[in-house]
Design an enzyme around this catalytic site. Structure first.
Site, PDB file in Angstrom:
ATOM      1  N   ARG A 142     -10.981 105.570 -43.687  1.00  0.00           N
ATOM      2  CA  ARG A 142     -12.353 105.063 -43.929  1.00  0.00           C
ATOM      3  C   ARG A 142     -12.493 104.311 -45.253  1.00  0.00           C
ATOM      4  NH1 ARG A 142     -13.840 110.246 -41.790  1.00  0.00           N
ATOM      5  NH2 ARG A 142     -14.217 110.002 -39.575  1.00  0.00           N
ATOM      6  N   ASN A 185     -18.896  77.548 -44.177  1.00  0.00           N
ATOM      7  CA  ASN A 185     -18.243  77.334 -42.883  1.00  0.00           C
ATOM      8  C   ASN A 185     -18.351  75.892 -42.402  1.00  0.00           C
ATOM      9  OD1 ASN A 185     -17.282  79.954 -42.413  1.00  0.00           O
ATOM     10  ND2 ASN A 185     -19.359  80.624 -41.928  1.00  0.00           N
ATOM     11  N   GLU A 201     -23.549  87.014 -45.684  1.00  0.00           N
ATOM     12  CA  GLU A 201     -23.789  85.769 -44.949  1.00  0.00           C
ATOM     13  C   GLU A 201     -25.110  85.775 -44.174  1.00  0.00           C
ATOM     14  OE1 GLU A 201     -20.192  83.865 -43.446  1.00  0.00           O
ATOM     15  OE2 GLU A 201     -21.336  83.177 -41.729  1.00  0.00           O
ATOM     16  N   GLU A 225      -9.891  73.260 -47.655  1.00  0.00           N
ATOM     17  CA  GLU A 225     -10.956  74.181 -48.114  1.00  0.00           C
ATOM     18  C   GLU A 225     -11.443  73.782 -49.511  1.00  0.00           C
ATOM     19  OE1 GLU A 225     -12.290  76.222 -46.039  1.00  0.00           O
ATOM     20  OE2 GLU A 225     -10.808  77.267 -44.783  1.00  0.00           O
ATOM     21  N   HIS A 256      -5.074  76.594 -39.916  1.00  0.00           N
ATOM     22  CA  HIS A 256      -6.516  76.750 -40.123  1.00  0.00           C
ATOM     23  C   HIS A 256      -7.086  75.560 -40.909  1.00  0.00           C
ATOM     24  CE1 HIS A 256     -10.341  78.727 -40.826  1.00  0.00           C
ATOM     25  NE2 HIS A 256     -10.202  78.515 -42.122  1.00  0.00           N
ATOM     26  N   LYS A 265     -14.188  88.955 -46.763  1.00  0.00           N
ATOM     27  CA  LYS A 265     -14.145  88.857 -45.292  1.00  0.00           C
ATOM     28  C   LYS A 265     -12.745  89.248 -44.854  1.00  0.00           C
ATOM     29  CE  LYS A 265     -17.554  85.368 -44.096  1.00  0.00           C
ATOM     30  NZ  LYS A 265     -17.747  84.020 -43.532  1.00  0.00           N
ATOM     31  N   HIS A 303     -12.718  76.325 -35.596  1.00  0.00           N
ATOM     32  CA  HIS A 303     -12.305  77.548 -34.888  1.00  0.00           C
ATOM     33  C   HIS A 303     -12.073  77.266 -33.403  1.00  0.00           C
ATOM     34  CE1 HIS A 303     -13.951  80.527 -38.142  1.00  0.00           C
ATOM     35  NE2 HIS A 303     -12.771  80.042 -38.437  1.00  0.00           N
ATOM     36  N   LYS A 320     -16.948  79.885 -54.779  1.00  0.00           N
ATOM     37  CA  LYS A 320     -16.897  80.993 -53.823  1.00  0.00           C
ATOM     38  C   LYS A 320     -17.557  82.231 -54.433  1.00  0.00           C
ATOM     39  CE  LYS A 320     -15.337  82.958 -49.969  1.00  0.00           C
ATOM     40  NZ  LYS A 320     -14.259  83.004 -49.027  1.00  0.00           N
TER      41      LYS A 320
HETATM   42  P1  NAD Z   1      -0.916  81.940 -43.719  1.00  0.00           P
HETATM   43  O1  NAD Z   1      -1.317  83.227 -44.259  1.00  0.00           O
HETATM   44  O2  NAD Z   1      -0.420  81.877 -42.330  1.00  0.00           O
HETATM   45  O3  NAD Z   1       0.179  81.297 -44.678  1.00  0.00           O
HETATM   46  C1  NAD Z   1       0.715  80.050 -44.363  1.00  0.00           C
HETATM   47  C2  NAD Z   1       2.245  80.077 -44.305  1.00  0.00           C
HETATM   48  O4  NAD Z   1       2.765  80.037 -45.631  1.00  0.00           O
HETATM   49  C3  NAD Z   1       2.825  81.324 -43.662  1.00  0.00           C
HETATM   50  O5  NAD Z   1       3.966  80.978 -42.945  1.00  0.00           O
HETATM   51  C4  NAD Z   1       3.193  82.168 -44.886  1.00  0.00           C
HETATM   52  O6  NAD Z   1       4.192  83.105 -44.626  1.00  0.00           O
HETATM   53  C5  NAD Z   1       3.674  81.107 -45.828  1.00  0.00           C
HETATM   54  N1  NAD Z   1       3.605  81.410 -47.241  1.00  0.00           N
HETATM   55  C6  NAD Z   1       2.672  82.129 -47.894  1.00  0.00           C
HETATM   56  N2  NAD Z   1       2.856  82.034 -49.209  1.00  0.00           N
HETATM   57  C7  NAD Z   1       3.929  81.268 -49.398  1.00  0.00           C
HETATM   58  C8  NAD Z   1       4.604  80.802 -50.549  1.00  0.00           C
HETATM   59  N3  NAD Z   1       4.162  81.047 -51.771  1.00  0.00           N
HETATM   60  N4  NAD Z   1       5.715  80.047 -50.388  1.00  0.00           N
HETATM   61  C9  NAD Z   1       6.145  79.723 -49.130  1.00  0.00           C
HETATM   62  N5  NAD Z   1       5.542  80.105 -48.014  1.00  0.00           N
HETATM   63  C10 NAD Z   1       4.432  80.869 -48.153  1.00  0.00           C
HETATM   64  O7  NAD Z   1      -2.115  80.877 -43.795  1.00  0.00           O
HETATM   65  P2  NAD Z   1      -3.247  80.598 -44.890  1.00  0.00           P
HETATM   66  O8  NAD Z   1      -3.558  79.164 -44.755  1.00  0.00           O
HETATM   67  O9  NAD Z   1      -2.922  81.151 -46.205  1.00  0.00           O
HETATM   68  O10 NAD Z   1      -4.487  81.437 -44.334  1.00  0.00           O
HETATM   69  C11 NAD Z   1      -5.050  81.156 -43.080  1.00  0.00           C
HETATM   70  C12 NAD Z   1      -5.779  82.380 -42.595  1.00  0.00           C
HETATM   71  O11 NAD Z   1      -6.812  82.698 -43.520  1.00  0.00           O
HETATM   72  C13 NAD Z   1      -6.428  82.202 -41.246  1.00  0.00           C
HETATM   73  O12 NAD Z   1      -6.173  83.324 -40.454  1.00  0.00           O
HETATM   74  C14 NAD Z   1      -7.903  82.101 -41.574  1.00  0.00           C
HETATM   75  O13 NAD Z   1      -8.719  82.580 -40.540  1.00  0.00           O
HETATM   76  C15 NAD Z   1      -7.998  82.966 -42.786  1.00  0.00           C
HETATM   77  N6  NAD Z   1      -9.139  82.659 -43.659  1.00  0.00           N
HETATM   78  C16 NAD Z   1      -9.885  83.693 -44.077  1.00  0.00           C
HETATM   79  C17 NAD Z   1     -10.925  83.469 -44.931  1.00  0.00           C
HETATM   80  C18 NAD Z   1     -11.711  84.625 -45.474  1.00  0.00           C
HETATM   81  O14 NAD Z   1     -12.732  84.404 -46.111  1.00  0.00           O
HETATM   82  N7  NAD Z   1     -11.265  85.839 -45.270  1.00  0.00           N
HETATM   83  C19 NAD Z   1     -11.213  82.166 -45.378  1.00  0.00           C
HETATM   84  C20 NAD Z   1     -10.416  81.121 -44.925  1.00  0.00           C
HETATM   85  C21 NAD Z   1      -9.370  81.378 -44.060  1.00  0.00           C
HETATM   86  N1  GLY Z   2     -14.482  81.302 -45.767  1.00  0.00           N
HETATM   87  C1  GLY Z   2     -15.872  81.459 -45.596  1.00  0.00           C
HETATM   88  C2  GLY Z   2     -16.432  82.663 -46.255  1.00  0.00           C
HETATM   89  O1  GLY Z   2     -15.733  83.412 -46.895  1.00  0.00           O
HETATM   90  O2  GLY Z   2     -17.568  82.931 -46.125  1.00  0.00           O
END
Ligand code: NAD
Ligand code: GLY
Length: 370
Positions: A120, A244, A236, A184, A264, A142, A251, A226
């Site tokens: 939890r 967004n 939100e 972003e 993404h 998030k 999406h 942010k």
């Molecule tokens: P990811 O986590 O898939 O990372 C991208 C790639 O880079 C992966 O293959 C990873 O293993 C690799 N990688 C990571 N760090 C590295 C480094 N330093 N050197 C080499 N390779 C590296 O993708 P992302 O773009 O970081 O994140 C996308 C995700 O984030 C999506 O699932 C999206 O929905 C989510 N997201 C969440 C929020 C939120 O507010 N929580 C906001 C935006 C996106």
């Molecule tokens: N990435 C959008 C949010 O965190 O609200």
């Protein structure tokens, strides 16, 4: 190193941004009162940065247990989440054992959800290693996983205790992932900071060349935005939805193309061009504005044409968007460049025109939205 604070009363936390931070024990001391942590990472990031982090922790007398997951958006699932729970339970991790997310947004989102739900709730620390996760996903709490019927549909708001954005980790990031993060970054300029957008137009080459100073400034400015938005609207109910921009379309692209096939950030770039196109059709921004937005994404090596899923499929996926209220879709649009709004009533013929202009024509003429 520069430090910001996400102001959420007793749940406020710092974001440290700088180089060499994974080796900086001082930043972690007050957050690791116990002698154990679990580090969640993946098969790509572990060989690059796990040992460095474990060494830092060892010097502090903290034992770390790595949980190494398969890499990819396609693994952001309930099954993978279960493997995190399995490891935590097998090793008898307790409520005081923090979870550290070492990786990009996929690792951060899943680890955060595991931290929110294991026993939890256990302490959670973000160590983002992609540009996208440093400018966006590691801040704001998030967390979650995907469902076959929609992106990030299962999750929780759960704030980290600390965000440590080590810019040096960006040295090893593949070019397309750097560009995905820039989508972003550009977003913040478009929704609330015209001078930052102009700075991005002037400094895009430096960012693509991974100039440390430019990257650190882009991460700092993005995190300032942010942090401000999250502090004002954590759950939100208003302003946070503006973050967004491009995501309703984006999406749909990610889900429709199959998770992992479009990054993404790539989907957000093409989706933002669609949102800009729709904003123009609403009479708010000009064709020149849309062209300017498209040009900046192109300079960041991002796609500006959405895949041809067909209007019906777009509408179907967009109907599952988290912003849907009372069964009605809502869109983040641009009232002007540098100012976003959330719009409930978008005339369906204008939406249809955007879908046709930006997608349906793609296979015939792969250029740009009208
Ligand atoms: P990811 O986590 O898939 O990372 C991208 C790639 O880079 C992966 O293959 C990873 O293993 C690799 N990688 C990571 N760090 C590295 C480094 N330093 N050197 C080499 N390779 C590296 O993708 P992302 O773009 O970081 O994140 C996308 C995700 O984030 C999506 O699932 C999206 O929905 C989510 N997201 C969440 C929020 C939120 O507010 N929580 C906001 C935006 C996106
Ligand atoms: N990435 C959008 C949010 O965190 O609200």
């Amino acid at each position: 190193m520069q430090t910001l604070t996400v102001g959420l009363a007793e749940r406020s936390y710092p974001i440290h941004i700088g180089t060499g931070l994974l080796a900086n024990a001082e930043l972690l001391t007050s957050h690791l009162p116990g002698k154990r942590v679990a580090i969640v990472t993946n098969t790509t990031v572990a060989p690059l940065y796990l040992e460095r982090l474990q060494q830092t922790l060892q010097e502090m007398g903290v034992h770390s247990m790595p949980i190494v997951l398969p890499d990819g958006e396609v693994y952001k699932t309930a099954d993978t989440l279960n493997t995190i729970y399995d490891a935590l339970l097998t090793h008898r991790c307790e409520r005081s054992t923090p979870l550290i997310a070492l990786g990009g947004g996929v690792i951060g989102d899943m680890t955060g959800f595991a931290a929110a739900t294991y026993l939890r709730g256990v302490p959670f620390i973000q160590m983002p290693t992609t540009l996208l996760s440093q400018v966006d996903s590691s801040v704001g709490g998030k967390t979650g996983i995907n469902h076959l019927l929609g992106k990030n549909m299962i999750g929780a708001f759960y704030q980290p205790r600390l965000v440590l954005a080590d810019i040096s980790t960006l040295d090893t990031l593949p070019d397309n992932e750097l560009s995905a993060g820039l989508a972003e970054v550009i977003k913040y300029g478009l929704i609330r900071d015209l001078p930052f957008l102009e700075w991005l137009e002037q400094n895009m080459d430096k960012l693509l060349a991974r100039d440390t100073e430019a990257l650190q400034y882009a991460v700092l400015r993005s995190c300032q935005h942010k942090a401000e938005v999250v502090a004002a609207d954590e759950r939100e109910s208003g302003e946070r939805a503006l973050l967004n921009l491009g995501h309703t379309f984006g999406h749909a692209i990610e889900s429709g193309m199959g998770y992992g096939n479009w990054l993404h950030g790539e989907a957000v770039a093409a989706g933002t061009v669609m949102a800009a196109d729709l904003s123009q059709r609403m009479g708010w921004i000009s064709a020149q504005d849309v062209a300017r937005i498209r040009r900046l994404f192109q300079r960041a090596n991002l796609p500006v044409v959405a895949p041809d899923l067909g209007a019906g499929k777009y509408l179907d996926y967009m109907g599952h968007d988290k912003k849907v209220e009372g069964g009605k879709m809502r869109f983040v649009l641009l009232k002007e460049v540098g100012k976003a709004v959330l719009k409930g009533e978008v005339p369906s013929e204008l939406l249809q025109q955007t879908l046709e202009a930006c997608c349906a024509r793609v296979s015939a003429e792969p250029t740009e939205c009208a």
